[in-house]
Design a protein around this motif. Structure first.
Motif, PDB file in Angstrom:
ATOM      1  N   ASP A 137       3.040  -5.077  -0.179  1.00 11.62           N
ATOM      2  CA  ASP A 137       3.243  -3.835  -0.624  1.00 11.62           C
ATOM      3  C   ASP A 137       4.307  -2.915   0.215  1.00 11.62           C
ATOM      4  OD1 ASP A 137       1.609  -4.350  -2.650  1.00 11.62           O
ATOM      5  OD2 ASP A 137      -0.257  -3.403  -1.633  1.00 11.62           O
ATOM      6  N   GLU A 138       4.015  -3.322   1.654  1.00  9.49           N
ATOM      7  CA  GLU A 138       5.211  -2.497   2.439  1.00  9.49           C
ATOM      8  C   GLU A 138       6.523  -2.785   2.329  1.00  9.49           C
ATOM      9  OE1 GLU A 138       0.954  -2.513   3.945  1.00  9.49           O
ATOM     10  OE2 GLU A 138       2.233  -4.110   3.511  1.00  9.49           O
ATOM     11  N   GLU A 139       6.751  -4.151   2.117  1.00 15.76           N
ATOM     12  CA  GLU A 139       8.194  -4.765   1.850  1.00 15.76           C
ATOM     13  C   GLU A 139       8.516  -4.452   0.625  1.00 15.76           C
ATOM     14  OE1 GLU A 139       7.881  -8.861   4.469  1.00 15.76           O
ATOM     15  OE2 GLU A 139       7.009  -8.924   2.468  1.00 15.76           O
ATOM     16  N   LYS A 140       7.811  -4.097  -0.731  1.00 15.30           N
ATOM     17  CA  LYS A 140       8.451  -3.530  -1.713  1.00 15.30           C
ATOM     18  C   LYS A 140       8.470  -2.202  -1.748  1.00 15.30           C
ATOM     19  CE  LYS A 140       5.137  -6.403  -4.597  1.00 15.30           C
ATOM     20  NZ  LYS A 140       3.955  -6.468  -5.648  1.00 15.30           N
ATOM     21  N   ALA A 141       8.054  -1.340  -0.675  1.00 14.07           N
ATOM     22  CA  ALA A 141       8.430   0.040  -0.641  1.00 14.07           C
ATOM     23  C   ALA A 141       9.678   0.201   0.271  1.00 14.07           C
ATOM     24  CB  ALA A 141       7.167   0.932  -0.160  1.00 14.07           C
ATOM     25  N   SER A 142      10.247  -1.054   1.094  1.00 18.31           N
ATOM     26  CA  SER A 142      11.224  -0.663   1.710  1.00 18.31           C
ATOM     27  C   SER A 142      12.521  -1.359   1.114  1.00 18.31           C
ATOM     28  CB  SER A 142      10.822  -1.572   2.891  1.00 18.31           C
ATOM     29  OG  SER A 142      11.908  -1.964   4.041  1.00 18.31           O
ATOM     30  N   GLY A 143      13.348  -1.150   1.788  1.00 23.61           N
ATOM     31  CA  GLY A 143      14.866  -1.896   1.554  1.00 23.61           C
ATOM     32  C   GLY A 143      14.847  -3.083   2.611  1.00 23.61           C
ATOM     33  N   THR A 144      14.320  -3.180   3.642  1.00 27.24           N
ATOM     34  CA  THR A 144      14.338  -4.129   4.585  1.00 27.24           C
ATOM     35  C   THR A 144      13.273  -5.269   4.572  1.00 27.24           C
ATOM     36  OG1 THR A 144      15.600  -2.525   5.945  1.00 27.24           O
ATOM     37  CG2 THR A 144      14.752  -4.353   7.108  1.00 27.24           C
ATOM     38  N   LEU A 145      13.600  -6.480   5.151  1.00 34.26           N
ATOM     39  CA  LEU A 145      12.387  -7.544   5.538  1.00 34.26           C
ATOM     40  C   LEU A 145      12.546  -7.681   7.126  1.00 34.26           C
ATOM     41  CD1 LEU A 145      13.356 -10.237   2.532  1.00 34.26           C
ATOM     42  CD2 LEU A 145      11.368  -8.522   2.652  1.00 34.26           C
ATOM     43  N   THR A 146      11.584  -7.337   7.618  1.00 35.77           N
ATOM     44  CA  THR A 146      11.367  -7.138   8.951  1.00 35.77           C
ATOM     45  C   THR A 146      10.523  -8.654   9.441  1.00 35.77           C
ATOM     46  OG1 THR A 146       9.211  -6.221   8.776  1.00 35.77           O
ATOM     47  CG2 THR A 146      11.126  -4.554   9.184  1.00 35.77           C
ATOM     48  N   ARG A 147      10.007  -9.178   8.218  1.00 41.45           N
ATOM     49  CA  ARG A 147       9.305 -10.580   8.929  1.00 41.45           C
ATOM     50  C   ARG A 147      10.368 -11.557   9.413  1.00 41.45           C
ATOM     51  NH1 ARG A 147       6.958 -13.296   3.371  1.00 41.45           N
ATOM     52  NH2 ARG A 147       6.577 -11.354   2.805  1.00 41.45           N
ATOM     53  N   PHE A 148      11.635 -11.365   9.128  1.00 37.61           N
ATOM     54  CA  PHE A 148      12.681 -12.496   9.539  1.00 37.61           C
ATOM     55  C   PHE A 148      13.581 -11.801  10.707  1.00 37.61           C
ATOM     56  CE2 PHE A 148      11.766 -13.233   4.999  1.00 37.61           C
ATOM     57  CZ  PHE A 148      11.336 -14.696   5.003  1.00 37.61           C
ATOM     58  N   ALA A 149      13.310 -10.689  11.114  1.00 33.74           N
ATOM     59  CA  ALA A 149      14.134  -9.991  12.039  1.00 33.74           C
ATOM     60  C   ALA A 149      13.873 -10.904  13.512  1.00 33.74           C
ATOM     61  CB  ALA A 149      13.752  -8.502  12.196  1.00 33.74           C
ATOM     62  N   GLY A 150      15.172 -10.841  14.115  1.00 32.51           N
ATOM     63  CA  GLY A 150      15.284 -11.458  15.417  1.00 32.51           C
ATOM     64  C   GLY A 150      15.018 -13.063  15.639  1.00 32.51           C
ATOM     65  N   ILE A 151      15.209 -13.569  14.531  1.00 31.23           N
ATOM     66  CA  ILE A 151      15.197 -15.233  14.462  1.00 31.23           C
ATOM     67  C   ILE A 151      16.474 -15.709  14.446  1.00 31.23           C
ATOM     68  CG2 ILE A 151      14.288 -17.198  13.166  1.00 31.23           C
ATOM     69  CD1 ILE A 151      12.214 -15.492  11.741  1.00 31.23           C
ATOM     70  N   ASP A 152      16.789 -16.434  15.487  1.00 35.73           N
ATOM     71  CA  ASP A 152      18.024 -17.191  15.740  1.00 35.73           C
ATOM     72  C   ASP A 152      18.132 -18.305  14.627  1.00 35.73           C
ATOM     73  OD1 ASP A 152      19.021 -15.558  17.591  1.00 35.73           O
ATOM     74  OD2 ASP A 152      18.032 -16.859  19.122  1.00 35.73           O
ATOM     75  N   VAL A 153      19.379 -18.291  13.826  1.00 37.94           N
ATOM     76  CA  VAL A 153      19.431 -19.515  12.939  1.00 37.94           C
ATOM     77  C   VAL A 153      20.954 -19.994  13.078  1.00 37.94           C
ATOM     78  CG1 VAL A 153      19.403 -20.089  10.548  1.00 37.94           C
ATOM     79  CG2 VAL A 153      17.683 -18.337  11.219  1.00 37.94           C
ATOM     80  N   PRO A 154      21.196 -21.556  12.977  1.00 33.53           N
ATOM     81  CA  PRO A 154      22.455 -21.986  13.219  1.00 33.53           C
ATOM     82  C   PRO A 154      23.182 -21.704  12.149  1.00 33.53           C
ATOM     83  CG  PRO A 154      20.802 -23.609  13.601  1.00 33.53           C
ATOM     84  CD  PRO A 154      19.971 -22.343  13.224  1.00 33.53           C
ATOM     85  N   THR A 155      24.471 -21.500  12.256  1.00 30.39           N
ATOM     86  CA  THR A 155      25.438 -21.090  11.381  1.00 30.39           C
ATOM     87  C   THR A 155      25.493 -21.914  10.186  1.00 30.39           C
ATOM     88  OG1 THR A 155      26.844 -19.917  13.104  1.00 30.39           O
ATOM     89  CG2 THR A 155      27.982 -20.384  10.894  1.00 30.39           C
ATOM     90  N   GLY A 156      25.354 -23.222  10.549  1.00 31.48           N
ATOM     91  CA  GLY A 156      25.424 -24.148   9.274  1.00 31.48           C
ATOM     92  C   GLY A 156      24.308 -24.064   8.262  1.00 31.48           C
ATOM     93  N   LYS A 157      23.089 -23.617   8.868  1.00 27.88           N
ATOM     94  CA  LYS A 157      21.838 -23.385   7.972  1.00 27.88           C
ATOM     95  C   LYS A 157      22.036 -21.897   7.286  1.00 27.88           C
ATOM     96  CE  LYS A 157      17.701 -24.205   9.030  1.00 27.88           C
ATOM     97  NZ  LYS A 157      16.526 -24.329   9.871  1.00 27.88           N
ATOM     98  N   VAL A 158      22.633 -21.194   7.803  1.00 31.05           N
ATOM     99  CA  VAL A 158      22.998 -19.907   7.094  1.00 31.05           C
ATOM    100  C   VAL A 158      24.065 -20.055   5.898  1.00 31.05           C
ATOM    101  CG1 VAL A 158      24.092 -17.599   7.094  1.00 31.05           C
ATOM    102  CG2 VAL A 158      22.353 -18.265   9.077  1.00 31.05           C
ATOM    103  N   LEU A 159      25.334 -21.042   6.228  1.00 26.43           N
ATOM    104  CA  LEU A 159      26.132 -21.110   5.172  1.00 26.43           C
ATOM    105  C   LEU A 159      25.474 -22.042   4.302  1.00 26.43           C
ATOM    106  CD1 LEU A 159      29.316 -21.753   7.324  1.00 26.43           C
ATOM    107  CD2 LEU A 159      28.618 -19.600   6.358  1.00 26.43           C
ATOM    108  N   GLY A 160      24.619 -22.836   4.455  1.00 24.86           N
ATOM    109  CA  GLY A 160      24.133 -23.689   3.348  1.00 24.86           C
ATOM    110  C   GLY A 160      23.416 -22.945   2.121  1.00 24.86           C
ATOM    111  N   LEU A 161      23.147 -21.566   2.552  1.00 24.90           N
ATOM    112  CA  LEU A 161      22.558 -20.578   1.397  1.00 24.90           C
ATOM    113  C   LEU A 161      23.448 -20.632   0.227  1.00 24.90           C
ATOM    114  CD1 LEU A 161      20.917 -17.832   3.559  1.00 24.90           C
ATOM    115  CD2 LEU A 161      19.664 -19.545   2.287  1.00 24.90           C
ATOM    116  N   GLU A 162      24.723 -20.802   0.518  1.00 25.18           N
ATOM    117  CA  GLU A 162      25.927 -20.854  -0.565  1.00 25.18           C
ATOM    118  C   GLU A 162      25.247 -21.611  -1.668  1.00 25.18           C
ATOM    119  OE1 GLU A 162      30.221 -19.564   0.194  1.00 25.18           O
ATOM    120  OE2 GLU A 162      29.500 -21.292   1.763  1.00 25.18           O
ATOM    121  N   ARG A 163      24.576 -22.928  -1.153  1.00 26.84           N
ATOM    122  CA  ARG A 163      24.309 -23.850  -2.525  1.00 26.84           C
ATOM    123  C   ARG A 163      22.832 -23.278  -3.195  1.00 26.84           C
ATOM    124  NH1 ARG A 163      24.637 -27.199   2.107  1.00 26.84           N
ATOM    125  NH2 ARG A 163      22.345 -27.328   2.115  1.00 26.84           N
TER     126      ARG A 163
END
Length: 210
Positions: A137-163
């Motif tokens: 409910d808190e996330e629905k009322a917000s414009g930001t997803l804080t549950r993923f904040a501060g997590i380091d992710v390799p660039t390759g995995k991020v670019l994989g989201l294009e698929r």
């Protein structure tokens, strides 16, 4: 058969595998984005296609709207249509057909899972067994997803989201693209997202940050 005689066949086999993999990815994206087709398009482009029909038979299909489904069915081995009870299913001429998302199937999900298990049908991608997620409910009322904040992710995995339908941000200084994003309905908060879009957004981010 001479050595060279088998080369065209091997080439065609590779082309078929490449085409199949490409189409499977497009089918999954169509489910995620809730793409719909007319009955004629479904018959001509999918059931009538000598390659795609083999993928079509391994999925659950549905008629209805983005907010829910009217009914669900599968394409049997003889290309007839069947419902979850294995009874004959008939598409209305004016029906709109899409690939069913597990959230659309609701209570019918267990029945379809049992049918596919009984027939030992291997799905081309996670459909019936797909992990589903929901915003708090808190996330629905917000414009930001804080549950993923501060997590380091390799660039390759991020670019994989294009698929998965994500897009790269506009090039900045030195042509560097600093972000990826997923188009969504215009809304200042996540409350404007339908359940399927919200689930898939969270699924993508959960998997890429795992």
């Amino acid at each position: 058969m001479g050595e060279g005689a088998g080369r065209p066949f091997r080439g065609r086999s590779k082309d078929v595998r490449t085409l199949a993999a490409s189409q499977i990815a497009r089918f999954e994206l169509a489910m995620v984005t809730q793409r719909r087709w007319t009955v004629q398009e479904f018959g001509d482009y999918f059931i009538g296609h000598p390659l795609l029909r083999h993928v079509v038979r391994r999925l659950v299909w549905a008629t209805g709207t983005d907010d829910g489904i009217d009914s669900s069915f599968r394409v049997a081995e003889d290309l007839s249509l069947a419902d979850v009870s294995d009874g004959e299913y008939t598409l209305a001429d004016d029906a709109v057909v899409g690939i069913a998302h597990p959230l659309h199937l609701g209570a019918g999900l267990a029945g379809w899972s049992e049918v596919f298990a009984d027939y030992e049908i291997l799905q081309p991608f996670d459909q019936l067994g797909r992990a589903v997620h929901a915003l708090t409910d808190e996330e629905k009322a917000s414009g930001t997803l804080t549950r993923f904040a501060g997590i380091d992710v390799p660039t390759g995995k991020v670019l994989g989201l294009e698929r998965r339908g994500w897009l790269r941000g506009a090039p900045q200084d030195a042509g560097v693209q600093h972000w990826v994003y997923r188009p969504r309905p215009e809304s200042p908060t996540f409350a404007g997202l339908d359940a399927v879009t919200a689930s898939e957004l969270l699924r993508d981010l959960t998997e890429v940050t795992a």
